[in-house]
Design a protein around this motif. Structure first.
Motif, mmCIF file in Angstrom:
data_model
loop_
_atom_site.group_PDB
_atom_site.id
_atom_site.type_symbol
_atom_site.label_atom_id
_atom_site.label_comp_id
_atom_site.label_asym_id
_atom_site.label_seq_id
_atom_site.Cartn_x
_atom_site.Cartn_y
_atom_site.Cartn_z
ATOM 1 N N ASP A 35 0.959 -1.589 0.003
ATOM 2 C CA ASP A 35 -0.193 0.247 -0.023
ATOM 3 C C ASP A 35 0.849 1.060 -0.660
ATOM 4 O OD1 ASP A 35 1.161 0.318 2.377
ATOM 5 O OD2 ASP A 35 -1.070 -0.674 3.704
ATOM 6 N N ALA A 36 -0.543 2.119 -0.024
ATOM 7 C CA ALA A 36 1.323 3.332 -0.092
ATOM 8 C C ALA A 36 1.494 4.119 0.496
ATOM 9 C CB ALA A 36 -0.209 4.978 -0.274
ATOM 10 N N THR A 41 5.456 4.239 0.870
ATOM 11 C CA THR A 41 6.365 5.676 1.865
ATOM 12 C C THR A 41 7.749 5.059 2.689
ATOM 13 O OG1 THR A 41 4.485 6.747 1.716
ATOM 14 C CG2 THR A 41 5.997 7.527 3.204
ATOM 15 N N LYS A 57 -1.509 13.849 0.393
ATOM 16 C CA LYS A 57 -0.237 12.616 -0.361
ATOM 17 C C LYS A 57 1.358 14.126 -0.673
ATOM 18 C CE LYS A 57 -4.249 10.349 -1.025
ATOM 19 N NZ LYS A 57 -5.339 10.905 0.604
ATOM 20 N N ILE A 67 4.204 5.412 -6.652
ATOM 21 C CA ILE A 67 2.494 5.340 -6.198
ATOM 22 C C ILE A 67 1.317 5.192 -7.496
ATOM 23 C CG2 ILE A 67 0.845 6.525 -5.292
ATOM 24 C CD1 ILE A 67 2.967 5.584 -3.087
ATOM 25 N N ASN A 71 -0.755 2.051 -8.531
ATOM 26 C CA ASN A 71 -2.430 2.265 -9.003
ATOM 27 C C ASN A 71 -2.807 1.327 -9.967
ATOM 28 O OD1 ASN A 71 -2.117 3.222 -5.809
ATOM 29 N ND2 ASN A 71 -2.628 5.510 -7.566
#
Length: 348
Positions: free
Chosen positions: A280-281, A285, A304, A334, A338
């Motif tokens: 996931d983001a 990160t 974001k 990122i 997606n």
């Protein structure tokens, strides 16, 4: 969430893949030996040094290697696994024993698979060697992809730039400046040439410190490096495609080699694309180590890190504390994550 509609081509691919998997399981069951208690010796420890589709080669404490079946209750046995196995009193169908259990792993390196989910590639690794090359181009974005995986798996990384014999003095200096981005945030980097041998002694000295694995796109010279380090292995090498610039896949099974100067090297099948859609983001990160000092300091919790007001990461970039190339690559990852997720060949 609504299910994504599959195209006819995607449906055909899924059907074909499922049929192949079923056929593989049938062949595995047919070739599986039903080892009885009276056919086996005492349990002993070993290490998986080669993994095939239906068998695994296990090395015992004396350094001898035996081809083994896997108990049907086991799944996901990979190179590097420490296992408990039993040797048969005699060899049957070319198989010498059976793996009974896999010991807890120190760590594991995984990659996502569109059909099988997250697949473990190898385990108990001390160093991931990210191999890049100057042809077709040095991609820092690809390096960052692998570094996110290294950070997520909590395995140290070494960034290696191969084929530097093809660089002019000016291009070499430019490559040095690019690699400096990573040295400044604590990563080891090394410029080498498998062709001329430049800096190969420095590489083998680092490999001698534990168990390492090479990762990188096809065509960057992973097999050539194995040939240089272990000439007797004679690993297949593939040229970069004249039309696409992408290398041809050459290695077909994962193997663990013992290096003459000490240490082990796991040579795994080439990976053309290392997807990140299983992360996931937030995980991506956190995969940027230089971001850590600034996470949680943004004005908004759901920042974001783009044009959000008072974004701590963007301010760190403006202050020279985060390199803009890394920050740009982060947003590219990122975005591509997606896209990868939306194009998976199964419903969500």
């Amino acid at each position: 969430m609504a299910k994504q509609k599959l195209t006819q081509n995607q449906k055909r691919r899924i059907h074909s893949n499922n049929a192949k998997a079923l056929d593989r399981h049938r062949r595995q069951a047919k070739n599986q030996i039903d080892w009885q208690e009276n056919m086996l010796g005492e349990t002993q420890d070993g290490v998986v040094v080669t993994r095939y589709s239906m068998h695994a080669d296990v090395e015992d404490a004396r350094g001898e290697v035996f081809r083994c079946n896997l108990r049907r209750t086991l799944s996901g046995v990979v190179v590097g696994d420490c296992v408990v196995w039993r040797k048969g009193h005699e060899k049957l169908q070319g198989v010498s024993g059976v793996i009974e259990a896999v010991k807890p792993r120190q760590n594991e390196l995984s990659r996502p698979d569109y059909y099988d989910g997250l697949k473990v590639m190898a385990s108990n690794i001390d160093l991931i060697v990210i191999v890049s090359a100057v042809l077709p181009t040095l991609s820092l974005n690809i390096i960052d992809r692998y570094l996110v995986i290294c950070e997520t798996a909590n395995i140290p990384a070494l960034i290696v730039l191969n084929k530097i014999d093809l660089l002019s003095d000016e291009a070499r200096q430019q490559a040095e400046e690019q690699l400096k981005i990573y040295r400044n945030i604590g990563y080891q980097t090394l410029m080498i040439s498998a062709e001329t041998g430049e800096n190969m002694k420095k590489l083998t000295a680092l490999l001698a410190q534990g168990t390492s694995i090479f990762v990188g796109q096809s065509g960057v010279g992973k097999s050539s490096l194995v040939n240089r380090i272990l000439p007797e292995v004679n690993a297949q090498t593939g040229d970069v495609s004249q039309t696409s610039g992408l290398g041809q896949h050459t290695t077909t099974s994962s193997r663990l080699y013992h290096l003459p100067q000490g240490g082990n090297l796991i040579d795994s099948p080439g990976i053309r694309e290392f997807g990140l859609w299983h992360l996931d983001a937030e995980q991506i990160t956190k995969g940027y180590r230089e971001f850590q000092d600034f996470l949680g300091m943004c004005k908004f919790r759901d920042c974001k890190h783009l044009n959000d007001p008072q974004c701590a990461l963007r301010e760190a970039v403006e202050q020279g504390k985060i390199h803009p190339v890394r920050f740009d690559n982060y947003h590219r990852l990122i975005s591509s994550k997606n896209e990868e997720k939306s194009h998976r060949h199964f419903t969500t």
